[in-house]
Design a protein around this motif. Structure first.
Motif, mmCIF file in Angstrom:
data_model
loop_
_atom_site.group_PDB
_atom_site.id
_atom_site.type_symbol
_atom_site.label_atom_id
_atom_site.label_comp_id
_atom_site.label_asym_id
_atom_site.label_seq_id
_atom_site.Cartn_x
_atom_site.Cartn_y
_atom_site.Cartn_z
ATOM 1 N N LEU A 1 0.826 -1.203 0.000
ATOM 2 C CA LEU A 1 0.000 0.000 0.000
ATOM 3 C C LEU A 1 0.858 1.251 0.000
ATOM 4 O O LEU A 1 1.893 1.309 0.663
ATOM 5 N N ASN A 2 0.396 2.259 -0.726
ATOM 6 C CA ASN A 2 1.017 3.574 -0.635
ATOM 7 C C ASN A 2 0.153 4.439 0.289
ATOM 8 O O ASN A 2 -0.760 3.938 0.960
ATOM 9 N N GLU A 3 0.403 5.729 0.329
ATOM 10 C CA GLU A 3 -0.325 6.635 1.211
ATOM 11 C C GLU A 3 -1.838 6.547 0.978
ATOM 12 O O GLU A 3 -2.628 6.508 1.928
ATOM 13 N N TYR A 4 -2.252 6.493 -0.283
ATOM 14 C CA TYR A 4 -3.679 6.451 -0.601
ATOM 15 C C TYR A 4 -4.276 5.082 -0.261
ATOM 16 O O TYR A 4 -5.426 4.987 0.178
ATOM 17 N N GLY A 5 -3.493 4.046 -0.439
ATOM 18 C CA GLY A 5 -3.938 2.708 -0.068
ATOM 19 C C GLY A 5 -4.141 2.573 1.428
ATOM 20 O O GLY A 5 -5.094 1.925 1.883
ATOM 21 N N TYR A 6 -3.265 3.206 2.209
ATOM 22 C CA TYR A 6 -3.434 3.187 3.665
ATOM 23 C C TYR A 6 -4.716 3.925 4.070
ATOM 24 O O TYR A 6 -5.409 3.519 4.995
ATOM 25 N N ILE A 7 -5.020 5.000 3.373
ATOM 26 C CA ILE A 7 -6.269 5.717 3.651
ATOM 27 C C ILE A 7 -7.455 4.798 3.354
ATOM 28 O O ILE A 7 -8.392 4.701 4.164
ATOM 29 N N ALA A 8 -7.420 4.125 2.209
ATOM 30 C CA ALA A 8 -8.516 3.215 1.849
ATOM 31 C C ALA A 8 -8.675 2.109 2.887
ATOM 32 O O ALA A 8 -9.800 1.767 3.277
ATOM 33 N N GLU A 9 -7.572 1.569 3.363
ATOM 34 C CA GLU A 9 -7.635 0.512 4.371
ATOM 35 C C GLU A 9 -8.131 1.066 5.711
ATOM 36 O O GLU A 9 -8.993 0.471 6.368
ATOM 37 N N GLN A 10 -7.613 2.199 6.123
ATOM 38 C CA GLN A 10 -8.008 2.800 7.402
ATOM 39 C C GLN A 10 -9.502 3.119 7.409
ATOM 40 O O GLN A 10 -10.190 2.856 8.393
ATOM 41 N N GLN A 11 -10.004 3.666 6.332
ATOM 42 C CA GLN A 11 -11.423 4.015 6.287
ATOM 43 C C GLN A 11 -12.298 2.765 6.294
ATOM 44 O O GLN A 11 -13.394 2.778 6.851
ATOM 45 N N TRP A 12 -11.807 1.684 5.712
ATOM 46 C CA TRP A 12 -12.560 0.427 5.770
ATOM 47 C C TRP A 12 -12.668 -0.042 7.224
ATOM 48 O O TRP A 12 -13.734 -0.391 7.700
ATOM 49 N N ARG A 13 -11.548 -0.014 7.922
ATOM 50 C CA ARG A 13 -11.539 -0.442 9.331
ATOM 51 C C ARG A 13 -12.436 0.437 10.209
ATOM 52 O O ARG A 13 -13.028 -0.036 11.177
ATOM 53 N N LEU A 14 -12.523 1.708 9.862
ATOM 54 C CA LEU A 14 -13.339 2.625 10.660
ATOM 55 C C LEU A 14 -14.829 2.293 10.591
ATOM 56 O O LEU A 14 -15.580 2.658 11.502
ATOM 57 N N LEU A 15 -15.267 1.618 9.551
ATOM 58 C CA LEU A 15 -16.679 1.207 9.486
ATOM 59 C C LEU A 15 -17.042 0.357 10.696
ATOM 60 O O LEU A 15 -18.104 0.520 11.300
ATOM 61 N N GLU A 16 -16.146 -0.561 11.045
ATOM 62 C CA GLU A 16 -16.395 -1.454 12.172
ATOM 63 C C GLU A 16 -16.393 -0.685 13.494
ATOM 64 O O GLU A 16 -17.173 -0.986 14.394
ATOM 65 N N GLU A 17 -15.535 0.316 13.598
ATOM 66 C CA GLU A 17 -15.485 1.114 14.821
ATOM 67 C C GLU A 17 -16.693 2.040 14.940
ATOM 68 O O GLU A 17 -17.202 2.265 16.033
ATOM 69 N N ARG A 18 -17.128 2.553 13.822
ATOM 70 C CA ARG A 18 -18.215 3.534 13.817
ATOM 71 C C ARG A 18 -19.598 2.906 13.964
ATOM 72 O O ARG A 18 -20.482 3.506 14.557
ATOM 73 N N TYR A 19 -19.776 1.719 13.425
ATOM 74 C CA TYR A 19 -21.080 1.068 13.430
ATOM 75 C C TYR A 19 -20.982 -0.243 14.205
ATOM 76 O O TYR A 19 -20.344 -1.191 13.753
ATOM 77 N N SER A 20 -21.646 -0.286 15.338
ATOM 78 C CA SER A 20 -21.527 -1.423 16.251
ATOM 79 C C SER A 20 -21.998 -2.734 15.646
ATOM 80 O O SER A 20 -21.593 -3.799 16.076
ATOM 81 N N TYR A 21 -22.832 -2.695 14.651
ATOM 82 C CA TYR A 21 -23.395 -3.899 14.028
ATOM 83 C C TYR A 21 -22.578 -4.383 12.832
ATOM 84 O O TYR A 21 -22.935 -5.372 12.205
ATOM 85 N N VAL A 22 -21.486 -3.711 12.517
ATOM 86 C CA VAL A 22 -20.633 -4.097 11.386
ATOM 87 C C VAL A 22 -19.466 -4.928 11.895
ATOM 88 O O VAL A 22 -18.765 -4.536 12.830
ATOM 89 N N ILE A 23 -19.278 -6.078 11.274
ATOM 90 C CA ILE A 23 -18.118 -6.918 11.539
ATOM 91 C C ILE A 23 -17.393 -7.096 10.214
ATOM 92 O O ILE A 23 -17.992 -7.542 9.233
#
Length: 178
Positions: free
Chosen positions: A45-67
């Motif tokens: 991953l480059n800088e933009y790839g890390y952003i894409a990965e981080q934002q994916w992970r944040l879905l689980e943190e932001r929404y309690s029903y997402v795994i």
């Protein structure tokens, strides 16, 4: 203005906010490789790839029903298995944010409004786009919509999970995304 009929992306009549496992794929507009590169069968991953990965992970943190199950950020697309599971609410993740008390002062966990899959992916694509543009890729855009598949059997789950996890190894032969 008459628009050509578009193929319907979602399964007609299906409630995409219901508890289920979903295989999703979202591609960068024009298949631009902007998230990094595959080297020796591994995604770097480059800088933009890390952003894409981080934002994916944040879905689980932001929404309690997402795994989040298996996922991979590739040079120009993201494959993932996302699970919507109302039973995961109140089982340990960010309990303080959901804690409420009823009239007897007993702790209760409110039943959250569950976003359907398309809204979850919309949140992901919007936040990712904003952050990637802010990081310097001014013309970044996702392809319109996304592909989804409802996973209905264990066999399908394991096949799709394997496909996702081994995707970087097959990148050189992947003519669909290149």
């Amino acid at each position: 203005m008459n628009r050509p009929d578009r193929k319907q992306n979602r399964l007609n009549g299906y409630d995409y906010s219901r508890d289920a496992l979903y295989f999703v794929t979202s591609c960068v507009k024009d298949k631009v490789c902007c998230f990094g590169e595959v080297i020796d069968g591994e995604m770097q991953l480059n800088e933009y790839g890390y952003i894409a990965e981080q934002q994916w992970r944040l879905l689980e943190e932001r929404y309690s029903y997402v795994i989040l199950q298996a996922y991979v950020v590739m040079p120009n697309h993201v494959h993932a298995i996302i699970e919507i599971d109302r039973d995961s609410v109140g089982t340990g993740r960010d309990l303080s944010a959901r804690r409420q008390t009823d009239e007897t002062n007993a702790v209760a966990f409110p039943n959250p409004k569950v976003k359907p899959l398309s809204e979850l992916i919309g949140v992901y694509k919007t936040s990712t786009s904003k952050l990637i543009r802010t990081a310097g890729l001014d013309d970044f855009a996702w392809q319109r919509s996304f592909h989804d598949h409802i996973i209905r059997t264990d066999k399908a789950y394991y096949q799709i999970r394997d496909y996702i996890l081994t995707n970087p190894e097959r990148w050189a032969e992947d003519v669909f995304y290149q």
